[in-house]
Design a protein around this motif. Structure first.
Motif, PDB file in Angstrom:
ATOM      1  N   ASP A   5      49.966  24.115 -37.130  1.00 14.26           N
ATOM      2  CA  ASP A   5      51.012  23.556 -36.283  1.00 14.26           C
ATOM      3  C   ASP A   5      50.433  22.976 -34.993  1.00 14.26           C
ATOM      4  O   ASP A   5      51.059  22.141 -34.356  1.00 14.26           O
ATOM      5  CB  ASP A   5      52.037  24.634 -35.911  1.00 14.26           C
ATOM      6  CG  ASP A   5      52.685  25.251 -37.128  1.00 14.26           C
ATOM      7  OD1 ASP A   5      53.139  24.490 -38.001  1.00 14.26           O
ATOM      8  OD2 ASP A   5      52.718  26.493 -37.205  1.00 14.26           O
ATOM      9  N   LEU A   6      49.263  23.468 -34.614  1.00 18.13           N
ATOM     10  CA  LEU A   6      48.624  23.012 -33.382  1.00 18.13           C
ATOM     11  C   LEU A   6      47.120  23.027 -33.565  1.00 18.13           C
ATOM     12  O   LEU A   6      46.564  23.985 -34.091  1.00 18.13           O
ATOM     13  CB  LEU A   6      49.000  23.938 -32.215  1.00 18.13           C
ATOM     14  CG  LEU A   6      48.372  23.575 -30.864  1.00 18.13           C
ATOM     15  CD1 LEU A   6      49.019  22.328 -30.284  1.00 18.13           C
ATOM     16  CD2 LEU A   6      48.506  24.739 -29.892  1.00 18.13           C
ATOM     17  N   LEU A   7      46.480  21.952 -33.115  1.00 18.55           N
ATOM     18  CA  LEU A   7      45.028  21.884 -33.043  1.00 18.55           C
ATOM     19  C   LEU A   7      44.652  21.744 -31.576  1.00 18.55           C
ATOM     20  O   LEU A   7      45.293  20.992 -30.843  1.00 18.55           O
ATOM     21  CB  LEU A   7      44.494  20.675 -33.807  1.00 18.55           C
ATOM     22  CG  LEU A   7      44.758  20.595 -35.297  1.00 18.55           C
ATOM     23  CD1 LEU A   7      44.194  19.290 -35.855  1.00 18.55           C
ATOM     24  CD2 LEU A   7      44.186  21.792 -36.022  1.00 18.55           C
ATOM     25  N   ALA A   8      43.622  22.451 -31.175  1.00 19.60           N
ATOM     26  CA  ALA A   8      43.068  22.299 -29.836  1.00 19.60           C
ATOM     27  C   ALA A   8      41.620  21.865 -29.982  1.00 19.60           C
ATOM     28  O   ALA A   8      40.899  22.366 -30.849  1.00 19.60           O
ATOM     29  CB  ALA A   8      43.154  23.616 -29.062  1.00 19.60           C
ATOM     30  N   SER A   9      41.210  20.935 -29.144  1.00 20.28           N
ATOM     31  CA  SER A   9      39.826  20.485 -29.118  1.00 20.28           C
ATOM     32  C   SER A   9      39.483  20.214 -27.660  1.00 20.28           C
ATOM     33  O   SER A   9      39.878  19.196 -27.099  1.00 20.28           O
ATOM     34  CB  SER A   9      39.658  19.234 -29.968  1.00 20.28           C
ATOM     35  OG  SER A   9      38.324  18.788 -29.924  1.00 20.28           O
ATOM     36  N   VAL A  10      38.776  21.145 -27.052  1.00 28.46           N
ATOM     37  CA  VAL A  10      38.490  21.086 -25.618  1.00 28.46           C
ATOM     38  C   VAL A  10      37.019  20.748 -25.404  1.00 28.46           C
ATOM     39  O   VAL A  10      36.148  21.543 -25.755  1.00 28.46           O
ATOM     40  CB  VAL A  10      38.841  22.428 -24.934  1.00 28.46           C
ATOM     41  CG1 VAL A  10      38.610  22.342 -23.436  1.00 28.46           C
ATOM     42  CG2 VAL A  10      40.282  22.817 -25.237  1.00 28.46           C
ATOM     43  N   PHE A  11      36.758  19.575 -24.846  1.00 27.08           N
ATOM     44  CA  PHE A  11      35.395  19.125 -24.559  1.00 27.08           C
ATOM     45  C   PHE A  11      34.503  19.200 -25.796  1.00 27.08           C
ATOM     46  O   PHE A  11      33.327  19.550 -25.712  1.00 27.08           O
ATOM     47  CB  PHE A  11      34.778  19.909 -23.402  1.00 27.08           C
ATOM     48  CG  PHE A  11      35.569  19.832 -22.135  1.00 27.08           C
ATOM     49  CD1 PHE A  11      35.920  18.617 -21.584  1.00 27.08           C
ATOM     50  CD2 PHE A  11      35.989  20.989 -21.486  1.00 27.08           C
ATOM     51  CE1 PHE A  11      36.657  18.543 -20.417  1.00 27.08           C
ATOM     52  CE2 PHE A  11      36.725  20.918 -20.317  1.00 27.08           C
ATOM     53  CZ  PHE A  11      37.057  19.694 -19.779  1.00 27.08           C
ATOM     54  N   SER A  12      35.054  18.883 -26.925  1.00 24.20           N
ATOM     55  CA  SER A  12      34.327  18.950 -28.183  1.00 24.20           C
ATOM     56  C   SER A  12      34.608  17.678 -28.967  1.00 24.20           C
ATOM     57  O   SER A  12      35.704  17.124 -28.871  1.00 24.20           O
ATOM     58  CB  SER A  12      34.825  20.166 -28.970  1.00 24.20           C
ATOM     59  OG  SER A  12      34.200  20.240 -30.218  1.00 24.20           O
ATOM     60  N   PRO A  13      33.665  17.228 -29.755  1.00 25.46           N
ATOM     61  CA  PRO A  13      33.961  16.081 -30.612  1.00 25.46           C
ATOM     62  C   PRO A  13      35.078  16.452 -31.588  1.00 25.46           C
ATOM     63  O   PRO A  13      35.302  17.626 -31.867  1.00 25.46           O
ATOM     64  CB  PRO A  13      32.656  15.838 -31.370  1.00 25.46           C
ATOM     65  CG  PRO A  13      31.620  16.639 -30.683  1.00 25.46           C
ATOM     66  CD  PRO A  13      32.307  17.717 -29.926  1.00 25.46           C
TER      67      PRO A  13
END
Length: 173
Positions: free
Chosen positions: A146-154
């Motif tokens: 339901d949610l993807l997080a991508s913090v300072f990552s390709p």
């Protein structure tokens, strides 16, 4: 939810690990994570950040310099009703732990290609499913998050589209 990184079949929990119908088995490390990065999917012997890099980042982040960003990320996530979420490129788990606190009722998954990073991340939020895996071949079922997080990552945009459930969201910094 978890899929075999070799044949993409569903993985089932057995003993201290997971196995697919083709009998590809992956054991859980003593720190609690699953290594779902087969040798044939590695581009180097020990991909991702090494121990020194992970420790330096952990010390910096624990200094609170990015705390306002982590808090805002958690606030945005908490505004959604979620069943399952994934942090792609979780590193040593600083932002992932904030998400886990904000989303206590949802199943949380986090992955990074660096075994050293995931080993340390397990300590921050042991209730999550921690994975050593490639973001180019995420070992999760289609439309499962339901949610993807991508913090300072390709981020592999094709994988993100594949993983997101209808109406799902992406938090990206």
């Amino acid at each position: 939810m978890l899929t075999c990184p070799i044949c993409q079949a569903p993985l089932q929990t057995v003993d201290n690990g997971v196995v697919c119908p083709a009998n590809h088995r992956f054991d859980r490390a003593r720190q609690g994570y699953l290594n779902l990065l087969p040798v044939q999917h590695k581009n180097s012997r020990d991909p991702g950040d090494n121990q020194a890099m992970v420790e330096a980042r952990r010390r910096f982040l624990d200094g609170g310099y990015y705390a306002p960003l982590a808090e805002r990320l958690a606030q945005l996530a908490a505004e959604r009703t979620l069943t399952r979420w994934l942090d792609i490129g979780c590193g040593e788990g600083y932002y992932t732990a904030q998400l886990a606190q904000a989303l206590p009722g949802a199943d949380g998954y986090a992955l990074d290609i660096s075994r050293e990073a995931v080993k340390r991340a397990c300590k921050r939020a042991p209730q999550l499913e921690w994975l050593v895996a490639s973001m180019a071949r995420v070992p999760l079922a289609d439309a499962s998050c339901d949610l993807l997080a991508s913090v300072f990552s390709p981020l592999d945009w094709n994988e993100a589209r594949r993983l997101l459930a209808p109406g799902g969201g992406l938090l990206r910094m």
